[in-house]
Design a protein around this motif. Structure first.
Motif, short mmCIF file in Angstrom:
data_model
loop_
_atom_site.label_atom_id
_atom_site.label_comp_id
_atom_site.label_asym_id
_atom_site.label_seq_id
_atom_site.Cartn_x
_atom_site.Cartn_y
_atom_site.Cartn_z
N VAL A 103 0.84 -1.20 0.00
CA VAL A 103 0.00 0.00 0.00
C VAL A 103 0.87 1.25 0.00
O VAL A 103 0.61 2.22 -0.73
CB VAL A 103 -0.94 0.00 1.23
CG1 VAL A 103 -1.72 1.31 1.31
CG2 VAL A 103 -1.90 -1.18 1.16
N ALA A 104 1.92 1.24 0.81
CA ALA A 104 2.83 2.39 0.87
C ALA A 104 3.50 2.63 -0.47
O ALA A 104 3.65 3.78 -0.91
CB ALA A 104 3.88 2.17 1.96
N ARG A 105 3.90 1.54 -1.14
CA ARG A 105 4.56 1.70 -2.45
C ARG A 105 3.60 2.30 -3.48
O ARG A 105 4.00 3.16 -4.28
CB ARG A 105 5.08 0.34 -2.93
CG ARG A 105 6.26 -0.19 -2.14
CD ARG A 105 6.91 -1.37 -2.84
NE ARG A 105 8.00 -1.91 -2.05
CZ ARG A 105 7.92 -2.96 -1.25
NH1 ARG A 105 6.75 -3.61 -1.14
NH2 ARG A 105 8.95 -3.39 -0.58
N LYS A 106 2.36 1.85 -3.47
CA LYS A 106 1.39 2.38 -4.43
C LYS A 106 1.11 3.86 -4.16
O LYS A 106 1.02 4.67 -5.10
CB LYS A 106 0.10 1.57 -4.37
CG LYS A 106 0.23 0.15 -4.92
CD LYS A 106 -1.07 -0.62 -4.81
CE LYS A 106 -0.91 -2.04 -5.37
NZ LYS A 106 -2.16 -2.83 -5.24
N LEU A 107 0.97 4.22 -2.90
CA LEU A 107 0.73 5.62 -2.56
C LEU A 107 1.94 6.48 -2.91
O LEU A 107 1.79 7.62 -3.38
CB LEU A 107 0.40 5.75 -1.07
CG LEU A 107 -0.98 5.26 -0.63
CD1 LEU A 107 -1.09 5.33 0.89
CD2 LEU A 107 -2.08 6.09 -1.27
N HIS A 108 3.13 5.94 -2.70
CA HIS A 108 4.36 6.69 -3.01
C HIS A 108 4.46 6.94 -4.52
O HIS A 108 4.80 8.05 -4.95
CB HIS A 108 5.58 5.90 -2.52
CG HIS A 108 6.82 6.73 -2.41
ND1 HIS A 108 6.94 7.77 -1.51
CD2 HIS A 108 8.00 6.68 -3.09
CE1 HIS A 108 8.13 8.33 -1.64
NE2 HIS A 108 8.79 7.69 -2.59
N PHE A 109 4.14 5.92 -5.30
CA PHE A 109 4.17 6.09 -6.76
C PHE A 109 3.07 7.04 -7.22
O PHE A 109 3.27 7.85 -8.13
CB PHE A 109 4.02 4.74 -7.45
CG PHE A 109 4.12 4.81 -8.94
CD1 PHE A 109 5.30 5.20 -9.56
CD2 PHE A 109 3.03 4.50 -9.74
CE1 PHE A 109 5.40 5.27 -10.94
CE2 PHE A 109 3.11 4.57 -11.12
CZ PHE A 109 4.30 4.95 -11.72
N ALA A 110 1.91 6.97 -6.58
CA ALA A 110 0.82 7.89 -6.92
C ALA A 110 1.23 9.33 -6.63
O ALA A 110 0.90 10.24 -7.40
CB ALA A 110 -0.44 7.52 -6.13
#
Length: 319
Positions: free
Chosen positions: A235-242
């Motif tokens: 989840v953190a990786r997806k939010l960071h990329f977003a």
């Protein structure tokens, strides 16, 4: 025969398959066509009587507190320039970290001196080292920005204080989309859409980028596994990329509007901290672009390795 045939088939697939940049080249005309259709559609909508009444009731500027400061102080111009410089390299190195499949150069921090820690340093890629360096510079600049923002009252220019900001933001959006620019004075105040955009960048996107970046950093993610259930790494990786995509989109739109809605006046506000149509802001902007290009080109692996080696050990791994 089977092996030879499969190799020839793979070769043909590689030669026929279009490269990534060829596929992306089709995106530009597609976006231009889509933008033209949006402009036509919005101009049609603006001709409706109800929409005209709405635009008259909400011209695009939200109510501002009386204490809102006028003008752009010199510290804000410098902060803006440094932030633009750092964020571009944060994005560049972040993209390198994400897209490099088999990195061959790694860095391990020298665990001596004032950086000495109880736990042994974790080996990271050289791309990630660059990303952390520019993240740190961006973070330090951001801390100074937050302190000065609230100490000088400039926060009043980018924090909504009235509910009328939302209908006025819609109005400003319609005016932008129809290429009939909102009437505003960036030296004194921002229109409602600018206000919400800057608020989102400063108080939403930037903190999300920071928190998710800390969550997925190799050192912290390995030592704070108790957060895995509350805030999972995927989840953190997806939010960071977003957050990265958001910043890229914001920068593109921001620069486009700065250059098409009175470039000299806008650049004077942002880079020279002055309210006129002279050329000082333009020359400072050009100088910052040249500096960015020089660092961008100069940040070759051999240079980055030499700088990184001063604070850690460089390890090469054969591909």
């Amino acid at each position: 025969m089977t092996t030879g045939t499969s190799r020839r088939s793979a070769f043909r697939l590689r030669t026929v398959r279009p490269c990534r940049w060829t596929r992306l080249a089709w995106l530009v005309p597609a976006l231009l066509v889509a933008a033209a259709l949006v402009v036509l559609a919005v101009n049609g909508v603006r001709s409706l009587a109800a929409v005209e009444d709405f635009l008259r009731s909400y011209p695009g500027v939200s109510t501002h507190p009386v204490a809102t400061p006028i003008g752009v102080p010199a510290w804000l111009a410098w902060q803006h320039g440094l932030n633009a410089f750092f964020i571009l390299f944060v994005i560049r190195t972040g993209w390198q970290v994400r897209t490099t499949k088999r990195p061959s150069i790694f860095w391990t921090r020298t665990n001596t001196g004032w950086l000495r820690t109880r736990n042994p340093p974790i080996r990271i890629t050289l791309d990630l080292w660059q990303h952390i360096v520019f993240d740190t510079l961006w973070l330090v600049n951001g801390i100074v920005f937050y302190v000065l923002l609230f100490a000088t009252g400039q926060w009043l220019k980018i924090v909504p204080t009235s509910w009328d900001v939302f209908p006025n933001a819609v109005s400003a959006g319609l005016q932008y989309a129809s290429l009939n620019w909102p009437t505003d004075n960036g030296w004194a105040y921002y229109n409602a859409l600018q206000l919400l955009s800057y608020f989102t960048v400063v108080f939403v996107a930037a903190p999300i980028a920071l928190v998710t970046g800390l969550r997925i950093s190799p050192g912290l993610s390995a030592r704070f596994r108790r957060f895995d259930r509350v805030f999972p790494l995927p989840v953190a990786r997806k939010l960071h990329f977003a957050a990265l995509i958001f910043f890229v989109a914001f920068i593109v739109v921001h620069v486009l509007l700065v250059l098409t809605t009175g470039a000299r006046a806008n650049l004077n506000h942002m880079y020279a901290a002055r309210s006129d149509t002279g050329w000082l802001g333009v020359w400072i902007f050009v100088g910052s672009i040249l500096l960015t290009v020089a660092v961008w080109v100069g940040a070759r692996p051999v240079v980055v390795r030499a700088i990184a080696a001063r604070s850690g050990r460089i390890i090469h791994r054969k591909r």
